[in-house]
Design an enzyme around this catalytic site. Structure first.
Site, PDB file in Angstrom:
ATOM      1  N   HIS A  93      35.513  81.621  41.449  1.00 25.71           N
ATOM      2  CA  HIS A  93      36.416  81.035  40.458  1.00 25.71           C
ATOM      3  C   HIS A  93      37.369  80.081  41.166  1.00 25.71           C
ATOM      4  O   HIS A  93      38.575  80.329  41.289  1.00 25.71           O
ATOM      5  CB  HIS A  93      37.195  82.137  39.738  1.00 25.71           C
ATOM      6  CG  HIS A  93      36.334  83.054  38.932  1.00 25.71           C
ATOM      7  ND1 HIS A  93      35.517  84.015  39.499  1.00 25.71           N
ATOM      8  CD2 HIS A  93      36.170  83.164  37.588  1.00 25.71           C
ATOM      9  CE1 HIS A  93      34.887  84.679  38.539  1.00 25.71           C
ATOM     10  NE2 HIS A  93      35.262  84.180  37.380  1.00 25.71           N
ATOM     11  N   SER A 109      30.251  84.642  37.471  1.00 22.53           N
ATOM     12  CA  SER A 109      31.234  85.536  36.880  1.00 22.53           C
ATOM     13  C   SER A 109      30.531  86.678  36.141  1.00 22.53           C
ATOM     14  O   SER A 109      29.750  87.412  36.740  1.00 22.53           O
ATOM     15  CB  SER A 109      32.178  84.736  35.956  1.00 22.53           C
ATOM     16  OG  SER A 109      33.320  85.490  35.638  1.00 22.53           O
ATOM     17  N   GLU A 158      32.723  87.980  45.242  1.00 17.49           N
ATOM     18  CA  GLU A 158      33.843  87.128  44.815  1.00 17.49           C
ATOM     19  C   GLU A 158      34.452  87.749  43.584  1.00 17.49           C
ATOM     20  O   GLU A 158      33.836  88.588  42.919  1.00 17.49           O
ATOM     21  CB  GLU A 158      33.367  85.699  44.534  1.00 17.49           C
ATOM     22  CG  GLU A 158      32.418  85.548  43.355  1.00 17.49           C
ATOM     23  CD  GLU A 158      33.089  85.463  41.994  1.00 17.49           C
ATOM     24  OE1 GLU A 158      34.238  84.993  41.915  1.00 17.49           O
ATOM     25  OE2 GLU A 158      32.467  85.889  41.015  1.00 17.49           O
TER      26      GLU A 158
END
Length: 307
Positions: A278, A111, A209
């Protein structure tokens, strides 16, 4: 550049826990310790893991100090991030990359941690790991058995194989390519453009992502990478999970339409549907390791990340 594989972890090792970005949920972090025990690991919390400075886990100086102290501490065998959120980029130019280069060890997160992965890749030879974090993933009831198994790659050099046995995959562009893995969170990759921490995709397999981005926002981010030449430079593209991406307006392109627009005519393998990001399960990968993407067979093979 010859990559440095960090030394594998062993039962009894102590890992450092840091919060490089936003404040982690402390209850979830505490619950994750049982998993660390099951791996035979001890742990040491960074001094500022419990600090709260608005949407940041303490000041930039304190988060930076925690990270550097863990790399410098010879008793720390690896570093696991408690969570992401926002804030890693705020001190990237002050991070001591020579310290990291001289003290290579496991560094694991994803992330917002993408910015640190990219920065470390640009200024050291160290392989780092894009994988589920302690408070935001491991300490939750949704933590998947496969996600847990992915930590085993830190203890034993192992080749990773991803196929449709794990999740349905779709080939957006056929072909075969090999190269070093790079990438991570699409928003963070786009924000690196024009900085000295800009992601280098030349001859590499690029992972993207994200979470919580509607199709028009993903379109914007993809276009930024396209204009910067990141797709044309890449050997192939791995499209991971894009969670919570439902459009708020009825009139919208789908995510698949967005991805096809930017990748269908690249003439290189592009495969989507990987459970990387995620999501649960979360298939953890070593960034910087060599890998092979087969768009015809819809497989991804990755060489070990540790020695």
């Amino acid at each position: 550049m010859l990559k440095i594989s960090p030394k594998r972890l062993r039962a009894g090792d102590t890992i450092g826990i840091v919060a490089p970005a936003s404040p982690p949920n402390q209850e979830s972090l505490t619950r994750s310790f049982a998993f660390l025990e099951s791996l035979g690991l001890k742990w040491k919390l960074g001094k500022h893991v419990k600090d709260v400075n608005g949407y940041l886990a303490g000041t930039d100086e304190d988060r930076l100090a925690d990270l550097e102290e863990m790399f410098a501490d010879p008793e720390i065998a690896g570093i696991l991030c408690a969570g992401g959120g926002y804030g890693s980029a705020r001190y990237a130019e002050r991070l001591d990359y020579q310290l990291i280069q001289e003290n290579p060890k496991v560094f694991w997160g994803f992330s917002d941690i993408t910015y640190l992965h990219t920065a470390i890749a640009n200024y050291t030879d160290l392989i780092t790991f894009h994988g589920p974090m302690l408070a935001s993933c491991v300490g939750k009831e949704t933590f998947h058995e496969l996600s847990a198994k992915m930590f085993h790659q830190l203890f034993e050099p192992m080749e990773l194989h991803y196929s449709e046995a794990i999740s349905p995959l779709e080939t957006l562009s056929p072909g075969f390519a090999s190269g070093e893995l790079t990438g991570g969170n699409l928003s963070l990759l786009a924000s690196s453009i024009g900085t000295k921490f800009e992601v280098n995709t030349k001859g590499k397999l690029l992972l993207i992502e994200d979470v919580g981005e509607e199709p028009y926002r993903v379109d914007n981010l993809m276009n930024q990478l396209r204009l910067a030449g990141k797709f044309s430079d890449a050997a192939g593209i791995i499209i991971g999970d894009f969670a919570k991406a439902e459009p708020k307006k009825e009139i919208s392109l789908t995510l698949d339409e967005v991805f096809l627009h930017y990748t269908a005519d690249l003439g290189k393998p592009v495969v989507s549907g990987f459970k990387i990001g995620h999501c649960e399960p979360h298939f953890a990968i070593p960034l910087g390791a060599d890998a092979r993407l087969d768009g015809d067979q819809k497989t991804l093979t990755i060489l070990p990340g540790v020695e």
